[in-house]
Design an enzyme around this catalytic site. Structure first.
Site, mmCIF file in Angstrom:
data_model
loop_
_atom_site.group_PDB
_atom_site.id
_atom_site.type_symbol
_atom_site.label_atom_id
_atom_site.label_comp_id
_atom_site.label_asym_id
_atom_site.label_seq_id
_atom_site.Cartn_x
_atom_site.Cartn_y
_atom_site.Cartn_z
ATOM 1 N N ARG A 48 11.838 8.109 -22.353
ATOM 2 C CA ARG A 48 11.553 7.010 -21.433
ATOM 3 C C ARG A 48 12.375 5.762 -21.767
ATOM 4 N NH1 ARG A 48 7.397 5.365 -17.759
ATOM 5 N NH2 ARG A 48 6.665 3.215 -18.055
ATOM 6 N N VAL A 61 9.975 0.399 -12.842
ATOM 7 C CA VAL A 61 9.670 1.730 -13.363
ATOM 8 C C VAL A 61 8.161 1.750 -13.565
ATOM 9 C CG1 VAL A 61 9.970 3.348 -15.266
ATOM 10 C CG2 VAL A 61 11.921 1.988 -14.461
ATOM 11 N N SER A 62 7.473 2.618 -12.823
ATOM 12 C CA SER A 62 6.008 2.612 -12.817
ATOM 13 C C SER A 62 5.437 2.867 -14.204
ATOM 14 C CB SER A 62 5.473 3.684 -11.860
ATOM 15 O OG SER A 62 5.811 3.389 -10.526
ATOM 16 N N ALA A 63 4.200 2.414 -14.392
ATOM 17 C CA ALA A 63 3.479 2.704 -15.632
ATOM 18 C C ALA A 63 3.353 4.218 -15.787
ATOM 19 C CB ALA A 63 2.090 2.061 -15.601
#
Length: 402
Positions: free
Chosen positions: A39, A72-74
């Site tokens: 990530r 960028v989403s959780a």
């Protein structure tokens, strides 16, 4: 392995463990993908500890008005969407809204026999996604700069379409590019709220039926699919948000005056739990309601209860209104009880009306995914919607409480 890579691996392992414990990861495929995709390669300037938190968005892009247009989403949201989508090896998947990381997760799941296309309208976001995918080793992902309202026909048909931006409608192109047994996972906006809905095609019908839905918050879609909501200011710190196709009107001076009246409280005797399910029920099972929103200043000054801070349905009757609140009650399952606060000359009546709706929900629909949600495209053979429904550009969304 470098020190940073070693630290990232440990943080990834902890992230996945937390997501499992919280129930966001329920399949081995999603767990495996989130265990290996780096990530941090998609947010290289962020601290590792922040990157691998489960509830933190990354790399926000802010427009001239101070609004986020891309993040960028959780990771917990990405896990929820992947579980809803039920992506499998060998599938062809379209992601609407690029960040890079989610596309890499999908690529990991579909494997070498599958294919992933991610599309975004923002060239900066597309460039950032390409760079992150290259760093992480997922160059096989097709990254496309385009208005996603029209899909990506050159790589269709898709077994899954996963939408990572808030959409007000489901454009025909998505349905045209979906396989007959395909699934769309979309954060759909209606009644001034968003629900992350997993839609499947109904056999022999153009209708989409929801297999499940969840709470979620996403940046709004841009381009041809964009839609605006209205925020009607009652005071500088308090407003009523309505959908763009709402017919609601308000006597704002009367409501402002109502705020200065003593609140009338009433309590339901039912637990304050699953407030998102109750919210959906109130908005789709009775008179049309706006969402009441307040700035922190209004809460700090005791103008409204703190439950309004993130928005809550409000029942408005001319110069009176009511909304739901909570208080501690150890006798309930959740330890909290749902109640109502009302203001205005008819506060008692309006409060009792809302309280009755809350008690009905608690007695008949107190469970997850209690509503039946369908989407009816505007086609000649589309079935007529039943129950609560709202007309959109390309179809009609209906919500039924069986």
């Amino acid at each position: 392995m470098t020190v940073q890579a070693d630290g990232a691996a440990a943080l990834r392992e902890a992230m996945v463990a937390t997501l499992r414990e919280e129930g966001h990861i329920t399949s081995e495929g999603v767990a495996a993908a989130m265990s290996v995709v780096p990530r941090h390669d998609f947010a290289p300037d962020e601290p590792l500890e922040k990157v691998y938190q489960t509830d933190t968005t990354l790399v926000p892009k802010i427009d001239a008005n101070g609004r986020q247009t891309s993040v960028v989403s959780a990771s917990h949201i990405q896990a929820i969407q992947l579980e809803q989508a039920d992506v499998r090896p060998g599938m062809n998947v379209l992601e609407v809204g690029s960040g890079g990381y989610n596309a890499a997760l999908i690529a990991e799941i579909v494997g070498t026999s599958g294919s992933v296309t991610t599309v975004d309208i923002d060239s900066d976001v597309v460039d950032r996604a390409r760079a992150g995918l290259s760093r992480a080793g997922y160059e096989q992902v097709n990254v496309v700069l385009a208005d996603a309202e029209h899909g990506v026909p050159q790589n269709a048909p898709y077994d899954r379409i996963i939408v990572t931006v808030g959409a007000w409608d489901i454009p025909p192109a998505w349905l045209d590019q979906l396989t007959p047994t395909g699934r769309i996972v979309v954060p759909l906006r209606f009644s001034a709220i968003t629900r992350l809905i997993s839609f499947d095609r109904a056999e022999g019908s153009p209708t989409l039926k929801a297999s499940n839905y969840r709470l979620g918050s996403f940046v709004p879609m841009q381009g041809d699919g964009a839609a605006d909501e209205s925020l009607i200011a009652v005071t500088p710190d308090l407003g009523l948000r309505i959908d763009q196709n709402s017919s609601l009107t308000f006597d704002v001076p009367a409501l402002r005056k109502a705020l200065n009246t003593s609140p009338v409280e009433s309590w339901s005797g039912t637990p304050f739990d699953m407030p998102d399910e109750l919210e959906l029920y109130l908005l789709t099972n009775g008179p049309e309601m706006p969402m009441l929103h307040a700035a922190q200043a209004a809460v700090d000054q005791d103008v409204v209860n703190r439950t309004v801070r993130n928005g809550t349905p409000a029942l408005v009757r001319e110069g009176s209104f009511a909304y739901r609140v909570k208080r501690e009650n150890p006798e309930t399952v959740s330890g909290y009880e749902t109640g109502v606060v009302a203001h205005g000359p008819d506060a008692k009546q309006v409060g009792n009306e809302l309280l009755t709706m809350i008690q009905t929900w608690a007695g008949s629909y107190y469970q997850r995914n209690a509503a039946s949600i369908t989407y009816h495209p505007k086609t000649a053979d589309a079935a007529s919607p039943v129950g609560w429904h709202t007309t959109k550009r390309h179809g009609v969304l209906s919500v039924v409480w069986p």
